[in-house]
Design an enzyme around this catalytic site. Structure first.
Site, mmCIF file in Angstrom:
data_model
loop_
_atom_site.group_PDB
_atom_site.id
_atom_site.type_symbol
_atom_site.label_atom_id
_atom_site.label_comp_id
_atom_site.label_asym_id
_atom_site.label_seq_id
_atom_site.Cartn_x
_atom_site.Cartn_y
_atom_site.Cartn_z
ATOM 1 N N ASP A 126 0.866 -1.188 0.000
ATOM 2 C CA ASP A 126 0.000 0.000 0.000
ATOM 3 C C ASP A 126 0.899 1.233 0.000
ATOM 4 O OD1 ASP A 126 -2.267 1.652 0.153
ATOM 5 O OD2 ASP A 126 -2.180 1.724 2.332
ATOM 6 N N SER A 127 0.317 2.364 -0.376
ATOM 7 C CA SER A 127 1.076 3.609 -0.307
ATOM 8 C C SER A 127 1.358 3.976 1.154
ATOM 9 C CB SER A 127 0.302 4.730 -0.999
ATOM 10 O OG SER A 127 -0.977 4.873 -0.399
ATOM 11 N N TYR B 48 -0.431 8.816 -2.767
ATOM 12 C CA TYR B 48 -0.427 8.529 -4.202
ATOM 13 C C TYR B 48 -1.629 9.222 -4.873
ATOM 14 C CZ TYR B 48 2.987 4.612 -3.963
ATOM 15 O OH TYR B 48 4.102 3.817 -3.826
ATOM 16 N N GLY B 49 -2.703 9.369 -4.078
ATOM 17 C CA GLY B 49 -4.002 9.770 -4.641
ATOM 18 C C GLY B 49 -4.065 11.134 -5.281
ATOM 19 N N CYS C 226 -4.062 -1.216 -2.229
ATOM 20 C CA CYS C 226 -4.160 0.239 -2.376
ATOM 21 C C CYS C 226 -5.061 0.492 -3.580
ATOM 22 C CB CYS C 226 -2.773 0.825 -2.618
ATOM 23 S SG CYS C 226 -2.758 2.577 -3.029
ATOM 24 N N ASN C 227 -6.118 1.234 -3.377
ATOM 25 C CA ASN C 227 -7.055 1.493 -4.477
ATOM 26 C C ASN C 227 -6.411 2.319 -5.585
ATOM 27 O OD1 ASN C 227 -10.099 0.752 -3.613
ATOM 28 N ND2 ASN C 227 -8.865 1.197 -1.829
ATOM 29 N N THR C 228 -5.624 3.330 -5.183
ATOM 30 C CA THR C 228 -5.034 4.215 -6.183
ATOM 31 C C THR C 228 -4.029 3.446 -7.046
ATOM 32 O OG1 THR C 228 -5.306 6.037 -4.612
ATOM 33 C CG2 THR C 228 -3.858 6.422 -6.492
ATOM 34 N N GLU D 175 -4.860 10.312 8.655
ATOM 35 C CA GLU D 175 -3.440 10.343 9.028
ATOM 36 C C GLU D 175 -3.224 11.127 10.327
ATOM 37 O OE1 GLU D 175 -0.363 9.535 7.059
ATOM 38 O OE2 GLU D 175 -1.769 8.085 6.267
ATOM 39 N N CYS E 220 -11.026 3.494 -0.918
ATOM 40 C CA CYS E 220 -9.700 3.925 -0.468
ATOM 41 C C CYS E 220 -9.426 3.169 0.824
ATOM 42 C CB CYS E 220 -9.689 5.430 -0.221
ATOM 43 S SG CYS E 220 -8.189 6.020 0.601
ATOM 44 N N THR E 221 -8.216 2.639 0.959
ATOM 45 C CA THR E 221 -7.941 1.777 2.118
ATOM 46 C C THR E 221 -7.867 2.553 3.438
ATOM 47 O OG1 THR E 221 -5.627 1.863 1.434
ATOM 48 C CG2 THR E 221 -6.841 -0.153 0.929
ATOM 49 N N HIS E 222 -7.831 3.873 3.394
ATOM 50 C CA HIS E 222 -7.884 4.655 4.644
ATOM 51 C C HIS E 222 -9.311 4.737 5.203
ATOM 52 C CE1 HIS E 222 -3.810 6.009 4.000
ATOM 53 N NE2 HIS E 222 -3.868 6.813 5.042
HETATM 54 N N1 DGL Z 1 -3.882 3.898 -0.194
HETATM 55 C C1 DGL Z 1 -4.541 4.910 -0.989
HETATM 56 C C2 DGL Z 1 -5.812 4.308 -1.603
HETATM 57 O O1 DGL Z 1 -6.304 3.277 -1.177
HETATM 58 C C3 DGL Z 1 -4.896 6.149 -0.166
HETATM 59 C C4 DGL Z 1 -3.704 6.948 0.296
HETATM 60 C C5 DGL Z 1 -2.964 7.644 -0.839
HETATM 61 O O2 DGL Z 1 -3.504 8.587 -1.462
HETATM 62 O O3 DGL Z 1 -1.826 7.260 -1.109
HETATM 63 O O4 DGL Z 1 -6.329 4.888 -2.535
#
Ligand code: DGL
Length: 302
Positions: A17-18, A49-50, A80-82, A182, A216-218
């Site tokens: 994941d990011s 990353y997003g 990570c979705n992004t 965060e 998004c995983t957050h």
């Molecule tokens: N992990 C990213 C996601 O699931 C969210 C955090 C990011 O923007 O890097 O999209």
């Protein structure tokens, strides 16, 4: 294709994941595939990353995936979705191992989840309703709202995946949510206010929304706040977090490629982060719901 694991009965799974959010996917994987060693990489130095371009996201994600493969990963979960939305194909081309992302399992979960039976009392503002909604014209029975990062929404990966299953999709970029999580503001009035704005805009654009997919995983950490705000808006929705669905899809992939893997065991973990170990341990324990004992600092460059 059946792959022979170097240690039969045991499998090394890379989870990427990011940042911290992918730990919610790891949390779901541990009990489901217990005979595995997990190597988790959170690219915290380059997060988020997003908000970045496709080229940058693909470069970061491919270098992270290659690191996990070099460490012995025989199967990779892009938690990570992004990174899934923008770089899944690049990663699959770069690595000679099975690679799975979170978007297809999330879309499948939306298809299989029943809509709430209770009625919405949400009344969109009239001026907004008269504007042509950006909802794709799919005659699916379920309207799915996807909350995600700006890059994921721009890619329309969720719209494509949901439309292919006959579901109508509306994607909403929520760039303020990752920094709020965060910051640890998961039960905070400011976060509720921000959620209220995003959800009101999204539900006004598509009042027929029945299902909310956390893209998004957050966002799973915000589930209580999201439920609270939906209740206050009078628009109950079925909320889907793709972590469990991704873990189930990974278990199916493991059964196909590593059929001799034991179904019992005691999972082990190694963690890598590209920025502060202290912060990764502190925030990461919220996502994993257990302490992260040993985290290694990693430099993947810029
Ligand atoms: N992990 C990213 C996601 O699931 C969210 C955090 C990011 O923007 O890097 O999209």
């Amino acid at each position: 294709m059946v792959i022979k694991s170097p240690s039969p009965g045991r499998l090394t799974i890379g989870v990427f994941d990011s940042g911290f959010g992918g730990l919610t996917v790891l949390r779901a994987l541990l009990p489901l595939i217990p005979a595995a060693h997990y190597i988790y990489l959170g690219d915290t130095a380059r997060l988020p990353y997003g908000s970045k371009s496709r080229e940058t996201i693909a470069r970061y994600a491919v270098s992270s995936a290659k690191f996990l493969h070099q460490q012995g990963a025989e199967l990779l979960v892009i938690a990570c979705n992004t990174a899934t939305a923008l770089a899944l194909e690049d990663i699959q081309h770069a690595l000679p191992i099975p690679v799975i992302g979170v978007i297809q399992p999330g879309a499948q979960a939306a298809l299989q989840t029943p809509s709430p039976s209770h009625k919405s009392s949400f009344r969109p503002e009239r001026s907004e309703v008269e504007k042509p909604a950006s909802v794709p014209q799919v005659s699916g029975h379920n309207h799915v709202l996807v909350l995600a990062t700006t890059a994921t929404v721009r890619s329309h990966a969720y719209t494509h995946a949901l439309n292919a299953l006959g579901l109508a999709a509306h994607e909403k970029a929520c760039p303020l949510l990752v920094p709020l999580v965060e910051e640890g503001w998961i039960n905070h009035p400011v976060t509720d206010d921000v959620l209220k704005i995003y959800l009101t805009e999204a539900l006004t654009a598509d009042p027929a929304t029945q299902t909310l997919l956390l893209g998004c995983t957050h966002y799973p950490l915000l589930q209580p706040a999201i439920q609270r705000v939906l209740t206050s808006l009078g628009h109950p929705l079925t909320v889907i977090d793709s972590a469990d669905a991704t873990a189930r899809a990974t278990a199916a992939l493991v059964a196909t490629h590593f059929p001799s893997l034991s179904v019992t065991g005691d999972p082990t973990t190694t963690f890598y982060a590209t920025d502060s170990i202290e912060k990764f341990q502190r925030l990461g324990s919220n996502f994993l719901s257990q302490p992260l004992k040993e985290v290694h600092l990693l430099d993947l460059g810029g």
